[in-house]
Design a protein around this motif. Structure first.
Motif, mmCIF file in Angstrom:
data_model
loop_
_atom_site.group_PDB
_atom_site.id
_atom_site.type_symbol
_atom_site.label_atom_id
_atom_site.label_comp_id
_atom_site.label_asym_id
_atom_site.label_seq_id
_atom_site.Cartn_x
_atom_site.Cartn_y
_atom_site.Cartn_z
ATOM 1 N N PHE A 13 0.806 -1.212 0.000
ATOM 2 C CA PHE A 13 0.000 0.000 0.000
ATOM 3 C C PHE A 13 0.840 1.264 0.000
ATOM 4 O O PHE A 13 0.452 2.265 -0.604
ATOM 5 C CB PHE A 13 -0.942 0.004 1.210
ATOM 6 C CG PHE A 13 -2.325 -0.436 0.876
ATOM 7 C CD1 PHE A 13 -2.616 -1.783 0.719
ATOM 8 C CD2 PHE A 13 -3.331 0.480 0.683
ATOM 9 C CE1 PHE A 13 -3.892 -2.195 0.381
ATOM 10 C CE2 PHE A 13 -4.614 0.078 0.355
ATOM 11 C CZ PHE A 13 -4.889 -1.265 0.201
ATOM 12 N N LEU A 17 1.612 0.355 -4.622
ATOM 13 C CA LEU A 17 0.355 0.810 -5.218
ATOM 14 C C LEU A 17 0.366 2.274 -5.669
ATOM 15 O O LEU A 17 -0.216 2.594 -6.709
ATOM 16 C CB LEU A 17 -0.810 0.571 -4.250
ATOM 17 C CG LEU A 17 -1.374 -0.852 -4.210
ATOM 18 C CD1 LEU A 17 -2.573 -0.911 -3.282
ATOM 19 C CD2 LEU A 17 -1.749 -1.342 -5.582
ATOM 20 N N PRO A 18 0.986 3.209 -4.927
ATOM 21 C CA PRO A 18 0.948 4.620 -5.363
ATOM 22 C C PRO A 18 1.430 4.865 -6.791
ATOM 23 O O PRO A 18 0.730 5.560 -7.541
ATOM 24 C CB PRO A 18 1.838 5.324 -4.322
ATOM 25 C CG PRO A 18 1.687 4.509 -3.100
ATOM 26 C CD PRO A 18 1.574 3.088 -3.574
ATOM 27 N N ILE A 21 -1.318 3.584 -9.313
ATOM 28 C CA ILE A 21 -2.528 4.401 -9.371
ATOM 29 C C ILE A 21 -2.230 5.779 -9.945
ATOM 30 O O ILE A 21 -3.010 6.323 -10.741
ATOM 31 C CB ILE A 21 -3.159 4.514 -7.965
ATOM 32 C CG1 ILE A 21 -3.513 3.126 -7.430
ATOM 33 C CG2 ILE A 21 -4.391 5.381 -8.010
ATOM 34 C CD1 ILE A 21 -4.517 2.367 -8.270
ATOM 35 N N PHE A 202 0.200 11.022 -1.230
ATOM 36 C CA PHE A 202 -0.178 9.755 -0.598
ATOM 37 C C PHE A 202 0.097 9.795 0.901
ATOM 38 O O PHE A 202 -0.774 9.456 1.724
ATOM 39 C CB PHE A 202 0.587 8.604 -1.252
ATOM 40 C CG PHE A 202 0.337 7.271 -0.625
ATOM 41 C CD1 PHE A 202 -0.724 6.489 -1.038
ATOM 42 C CD2 PHE A 202 1.155 6.793 0.382
ATOM 43 C CE1 PHE A 202 -0.970 5.251 -0.453
ATOM 44 C CE2 PHE A 202 0.918 5.567 0.976
ATOM 45 C CZ PHE A 202 -0.144 4.798 0.561
ATOM 46 N N VAL A 213 -4.330 6.168 -1.723
ATOM 47 C CA VAL A 213 -4.439 5.702 -3.108
ATOM 48 C C VAL A 213 -5.429 6.556 -3.890
ATOM 49 O O VAL A 213 -5.192 6.927 -5.047
ATOM 50 C CB VAL A 213 -4.835 4.210 -3.137
ATOM 51 C CG1 VAL A 213 -5.115 3.751 -4.554
ATOM 52 C CG2 VAL A 213 -3.743 3.354 -2.520
ATOM 53 N N MET A 322 -4.973 -4.916 -7.151
ATOM 54 C CA MET A 322 -5.704 -4.232 -6.084
ATOM 55 C C MET A 322 -6.428 -5.228 -5.182
ATOM 56 O O MET A 322 -6.393 -5.104 -3.949
ATOM 57 C CB MET A 322 -6.701 -3.238 -6.685
ATOM 58 C CG MET A 322 -7.457 -2.423 -5.654
ATOM 59 S SD MET A 322 -6.375 -1.461 -4.588
ATOM 60 C CE MET A 322 -5.680 -0.307 -5.779
#
Length: 535
Positions: A13, A17-18, A21, A202, A213, A322
């Motif tokens: 996370f 993920l950043p 996204i 973030f 996110v 995700m």
């Protein structure tokens, strides 16, 4: 050995993920996205909510069945089923979109799938957090409580709106910094600052109790719309390539770690009944929001979402990074361990089987490929012919103008006249759009580049701007507009008292139409003429 190959779930996370996204928002094709924005929002918000509750209720029935046949060895509550419905509703059709991009599939289908998957991830994250926050009063913490339900809805709206605001504000601040400083003279420093400002969105959102996110997603969209215009040529290229590489590495690492986790995770709970029930519930949940929503959306769409598009969207509901990241974040209880194992199998099956069948499915559904990304679908109304007034993009721009909802065109007019000049070096000078009493402020906020080169817009989103004189054709002393209204006045090609020189495109247009002394007014927009000779 197992500890060395196992990562803290928060790594996914906070680190992996950043960039995935952010790249989705930064690489968004705005023209096709905003042209289908209403449909994308319906699929992402209503569709995800419908899918979550359908999957959750069906899985609760499966859990009851497992309890009857004696295959449930620990507690599995209704809220756990809803949580599973939320995390497994996060679609990630990365394989399908990669094939679409390679084959240049229909741009509207690509925009619908890509836009839905981007916003759908954000909705699934906030929805799962809201379900976890559901805490009824009393001894039974898993019973239905209306007050707790509405509190969870409020949490959902608060987190989503707060994350959206934080992402947009960070993008605006970055745009102002890059506009009113000389950072463009130092491209390396400019790229580094752009990267750090984007990543800090973030961290700032997480520190404030929002969802990082979601903030990063809207920060990427804002950065692409405003900040990108202020960057130097080197920084534009570098930022695009930097986030593309980070996105590629992060997504491949997550998929590689999925395969590793299938064999190294020590608390797998394989339940054939739960796994089969999950596949059936996902299929029904996807169908229950794609087909009904498409039916209602088609009632108001100019270009309908055809059955082949609906079948392809139904087929493309892959699960990916995700869903895996949401499932691995909490594997403490028996129910969460069963969800994690089932999610892994669903991701593998959808990516391998469904992803591999994308090309045959495109052929079977007769979806056109080899389409120019800037090409629009053919207009449904054959009574109008689009004539190019200012170049090859004019026809597509006019069709987009006709298809776009008026509220979004009004937004783009406001954006063009006020926000673009404030945050970027493009757009009209604020001295011409703001009231006279704001003259000092307008002169301070308008950059000198605007006066040197007064281009209306430097991007393809100019087709959305709504103006009163969009399309005007003058025959002698009669003026006909695109909406069919007409009036009598003296033909003129002057604007605000100054005579304009005819452009070469206007001369060619007059010669081709054989108008002679009939004069055409084209205020920087394409012309739409009825094909009927009596018009």
């Amino acid at each position: 050995m197992l500890r060395k190959v196992t990562f803290d779930p928060e790594v996914f996370f906070n680190i992996l993920l950043p960039p995935i996204i952010f790249h989705a928002g930064y690489s968004l094709k705005k023209r096709h996205f905003f042209r289908n924005l209403g449909s994308i929002l319906a699929y992402a918000f209503l569709g995800t909510a419908v899918s979550c509750f359908i999957i959750g209720n069906l899985m609760y029935g499966v859990v009851k069945l497992m309890k009857v046949v004696g295959q449930l060895s620990d507690k599995f509550y209704y809220t756990d089923c809803l949580f599973f419905g939320a995390i497994i509703s996060a679609t990630d059709p990365v394989t399908v979109l990669a094939i679409f991009n390679e084959l240049h599939a229909d741009v509207d289908l690509y925009a619908l799938l890509f836009g839905e998957s981007v916003l759908n991830d954000a909705v699934a994250i906030v929805l799962s957090s809201s379900i976890v926050a559901y805490q009824p009063a009393g001894l039974n913490t898993h019973a239905f409580d209306a007050a707790a339900f509405f509190k969870s809805v409020g949490i959902f709206l608060g987190i989503f709106s707060g994350s959206f605001t934080m992402g947009a504000v960070t993008g605006v601040v970055t745009a102002l910094v890059t506009k009113f400083t000389k950072l463009h003279c130092f491209p390396l420093l400019e790229t580094a600052l752009f990267f750090l400002m984007s990543w800090s969105t973030f961290l700032l959102a997480e520190a404030c109790g929002f969802t990082g996110v979601v903030a990063v997603l809207f920060c990427g969209i804002t950065q692409a719309h405003y900040t990108y215009n202020n960057l130097s040529v080197e920084s534009r290229s570098r930022t695009k390539q930097l986030f593309e590489v980070l996105h590629f590495l992060a997504e491949n690492f997550i998929f590689s770690y999925m395969g590793l986790a299938l064999f190294t995770f020590q608390k797998h709970v394989f339940s054939p009944v739960f796994i089969i029930g999950a596949f059936v519930a996902i299929f029904l949940g996807r169908a229950a929001h794609i087909y009904p929503l498409s039916f209602f959306l088609n009632l108001g769409r100019r270009h309908k979402i055809g059955w082949n598009f609906q079948h392809m969207m139904m087929f493309s509901g892959l699960r990916g990074a995700m869903a895996f990241a949401l499932a691995i974040r909490d594997t403490a209880s028996y129910a969460r361990q069963m969800m994690f194992t089932t999610t892994l199998l669903i991701v593998f099956f959808t990516v391998w089987i469904i992803g591999g069948g994308t090309t045959p499915m495109l052929s079977w559904l007769n979806i056109r490929v080899g389409v120019d990304p800037d090409q629009d679908p053919p207009p449904n109304n054959d009574s109008f012919q689009v004539l190019q007034g200012d170049g090859p993009d004019s026809a597509t721009g006019n069709r987009t103008k006709q298809e776009s909802a008026w509220i979004f065109r009004l937004w783009y007019s406001f954006d063009h006249n006020y926000l673009k000049p404030i945050l970027t070096h493009s757009g009209p000078p604020l001295t011409t759009t703001l009231p006279a009493w704001c003259g000092l402020l307008a002169r301070c906020l308008t950059s000198p580049q605007v006066y040197d080169n007064q281009e209306p817009l430097r991007e393809e989103d100019s087709d959305f701007i709504l103006t009163e004189g969009d399309l005007t054709l003058t025959y002698g002393d009669s003026t006909v507009t695109a909406n069919g209204s007409s009036g009598s006045h003296t033909a003129s090609t002057s604007l605000e008292g100054s005579r304009r020189t005819k452009s070469s495109s206007e001369e060619v247009l007059e010669r081709d139409l054989g108008m002679g002394d009939q004069k055409v007014s084209s205020w920087g927009t394409p012309l739409v003429l009825p094909l009927d000779d009596n018009a």
